[in-house]
Enzyme design. Structure first.
Site, short mmCIF file in Angstrom:
data_model
loop_
_atom_site.label_atom_id
_atom_site.label_comp_id
_atom_site.label_asym_id
_atom_site.label_seq_id
_atom_site.Cartn_x
_atom_site.Cartn_y
_atom_site.Cartn_z
N ASN A 9 32.80 -74.89 -62.21
CA ASN A 9 32.14 -74.03 -61.22
C ASN A 9 32.55 -73.75 -60.14
O ASN A 9 32.83 -74.93 -59.60
CB ASN A 9 30.93 -74.34 -61.31
CG ASN A 9 30.22 -73.55 -60.26
OD1 ASN A 9 30.58 -72.66 -59.66
ND2 ASN A 9 29.20 -74.13 -60.61
N TRP A 10 33.53 -73.13 -60.25
CA TRP A 10 34.67 -72.51 -58.81
C TRP A 10 34.22 -72.65 -57.68
O TRP A 10 34.13 -72.00 -57.03
CB TRP A 10 35.37 -71.66 -59.07
CG TRP A 10 37.19 -72.15 -59.84
CD1 TRP A 10 37.34 -73.30 -60.83
CD2 TRP A 10 37.79 -71.31 -60.42
NE1 TRP A 10 38.35 -73.50 -61.08
CE2 TRP A 10 38.59 -72.02 -61.41
CE3 TRP A 10 38.37 -69.97 -60.60
CZ2 TRP A 10 39.62 -71.50 -61.89
CZ3 TRP A 10 38.84 -69.67 -61.12
CH2 TRP A 10 39.98 -70.65 -61.95
N LYS A 11 32.38 -71.84 -57.86
CA LYS A 11 31.23 -71.42 -56.93
C LYS A 11 31.83 -70.62 -55.95
O LYS A 11 32.62 -69.70 -56.32
CB LYS A 11 30.85 -73.20 -56.04
CG LYS A 11 30.96 -73.80 -57.24
CD LYS A 11 30.24 -74.84 -55.94
CE LYS A 11 29.28 -75.96 -56.76
NZ LYS A 11 28.66 -76.71 -56.78
N HIS A 96 21.62 -71.97 -61.73
CA HIS A 96 22.39 -72.81 -61.06
C HIS A 96 21.77 -73.55 -59.56
O HIS A 96 20.67 -72.37 -59.50
CB HIS A 96 23.61 -72.33 -60.84
CG HIS A 96 24.66 -73.81 -59.84
ND1 HIS A 96 24.22 -74.45 -58.71
CD2 HIS A 96 25.37 -74.87 -60.48
CE1 HIS A 96 25.22 -75.49 -58.56
NE2 HIS A 96 25.79 -75.38 -59.83
N GLU A 98 22.70 -74.04 -56.99
CA GLU A 98 22.68 -73.65 -55.84
C GLU A 98 21.42 -71.54 -55.52
O GLU A 98 21.55 -71.57 -54.87
CB GLU A 98 23.88 -73.07 -55.59
CG GLU A 98 24.44 -74.79 -54.77
CD GLU A 98 25.91 -74.44 -55.15
OE1 GLU A 98 26.75 -74.50 -55.85
OE2 GLU A 98 25.85 -75.86 -55.49
N GLU A 168 21.56 -80.76 -64.58
CA GLU A 168 22.57 -81.18 -63.67
C GLU A 168 21.35 -81.26 -61.57
O GLU A 168 21.20 -80.54 -61.56
CB GLU A 168 23.40 -79.30 -62.85
CG GLU A 168 24.39 -79.44 -63.60
CD GLU A 168 25.10 -78.54 -62.75
OE1 GLU A 168 26.71 -78.72 -62.71
OE2 GLU A 168 24.84 -77.36 -62.25
N GLY A 174 27.75 -82.22 -55.83
CA GLY A 174 28.15 -82.08 -54.55
C GLY A 174 28.10 -83.18 -53.04
O GLY A 174 28.66 -83.05 -52.48
N SER A 210 28.89 -84.08 -59.13
CA SER A 210 29.75 -85.07 -59.40
C SER A 210 30.71 -85.36 -59.97
O SER A 210 31.03 -86.66 -59.66
CB SER A 210 29.10 -86.27 -58.03
OG SER A 210 28.74 -85.17 -57.20
N GLY A 231 32.25 -78.82 -60.32
CA GLY A 231 32.73 -77.69 -59.09
C GLY A 231 33.85 -78.90 -58.68
O GLY A 231 35.20 -78.15 -58.70
N GLY A 232 33.50 -79.34 -57.71
CA GLY A 232 34.86 -79.70 -56.77
C GLY A 232 36.03 -80.04 -57.36
O GLY A 232 37.18 -79.56 -57.24
P1 PGA Z 1 29.92 -80.65 -58.04
O1 PGA Z 1 29.33 -79.12 -58.65
O2 PGA Z 1 30.54 -81.28 -59.65
O3 PGA Z 1 30.85 -80.29 -57.07
O4 PGA Z 1 29.03 -81.42 -58.09
C1 PGA Z 1 28.34 -79.71 -60.09
C2 PGA Z 1 27.73 -78.26 -59.44
O5 PGA Z 1 27.37 -77.40 -59.04
O6 PGA Z 1 27.72 -76.69 -61.34
#
Ligand code: PGA
Length: 249
Positions: A9-11, A96, A98, A168, A174, A210, A231-232
């Site tokens: 997930n590149w956000k 998601h 966010e 999640e 994050g 994470s 994500g990250g």
């Molecule tokens: P993260 O994000 O790996 O940076 O914690 C995961 C996500 O939001 O899908």
């Protein structure tokens, strides 16, 4: 052997030209491996570039980070399932954390989006998970069940198998603080119990929050996990290739 999904997930990162550069590095660093699929969720503006740069590799797929439930119309700023599909998407993240917590998306809206994804068709990746205060109050399973109920109960149970679920926990996204394999497995089991009470079909359940190169192998050693949503740690193509290659080798 179970098939694992590694979802990136590149956000709000990676523009179109960056996506092409990223995929060129990734494809070179990661050769297709049996029973592993890699899904990329770029921002909408980079969807077409991402899908085009997958180079027809059947183990790689592009998806949208969100879709609106109407197929077309006067909805400024939104993209629909059919538009995402036209740009090359084959999946869509839905709900998601966010989207829920920054943009105020409701349980009811996630249900409409899951149904819209299935109509397109796109594989909906329905994200569920509790906040830290909900976990501390012992409400994790109640919250996750409520989110599943809202998003999936309007569907016929035969459709559940087409939905990928991502557990999640909000407190793990994050933050550098991942759920332990045991914590994740406990919630995955509860999700499976909820699914089994409605259908015999199998739904894939990913864990996200994470996940990184250091903890991915340990998390995926837990058989309840059918993959990870990252994500990250998915933003660097070489690091992401290494994670996919080495976790659950
Ligand atoms: P993260 O994000 O790996 O940076 O914690 C995961 C996500 O939001 O899908």
């Amino acid at each position: 052997m179970r098939e694992l999904v590694f979802a990136a997930n590149w956000k709000m990162h990676v523009g179109p030209s960056e996506a092409r550069e990223y995929l060129a590095i990734f494809r070179h660093a990661y050769a297709a491996t049996p029973n592993k699929q890699v899904w990329f969720f770029p921002p909408a503006v980079s969807l077409e570039a991402t899908a085009g740069a997958l180079d027809h590799r059947p183990d790689l797929l592009a998806g949208a980070q969100d879709i609106y439930w109407e197929p077309k119309g006067a909805f400024t700023g939104a993209i629909s399932g059919p538009l995402a599909s036209q740009a090359g998407a084959r999946a869509a993240l839905i709900g998601h954390s966010e989207r829920r917590h920054v943009f105020g998306e409701t349980d009811e809206q996630t249900g409409k989006k899951v149904a819209a994804a299935l109509r397109t068709p796109l594989v909906p990746v329905l994200c569920v998970g509790e906040t830290l205060s909900q976990r501390e109050a012992g409400e994790t399973l109640a919250v996750v069940t409520r989110q599943l109920e809202a998003a999936l109960a309007p569907l016929v149970p035969e459709a559940f198998a087409a939905v990928t679920i991502a557990y999640e926990p909000v407190w793990a996204i994050g933050t550098g603080r991942n759920a332990t394999p045991k914590d994740a497995a406990e919630v995955h089991k509860a999700i499976r119990v909820w699914l089994k009470s409605r259908t015999k079909a199998f739904s894939r359940i990913l864990y996200g929050g994470s996940v990184n190169l250091k903890n991915a192998a340990e998390l995926l050693a837990e058989p309840e996990l059918d993959g990870v949503l990252v994500g990250g740690a998915s933003l660097d193509p070489a690091g992401w290739a290494e994670l996919v290659r080495t976790a659950a080798a």
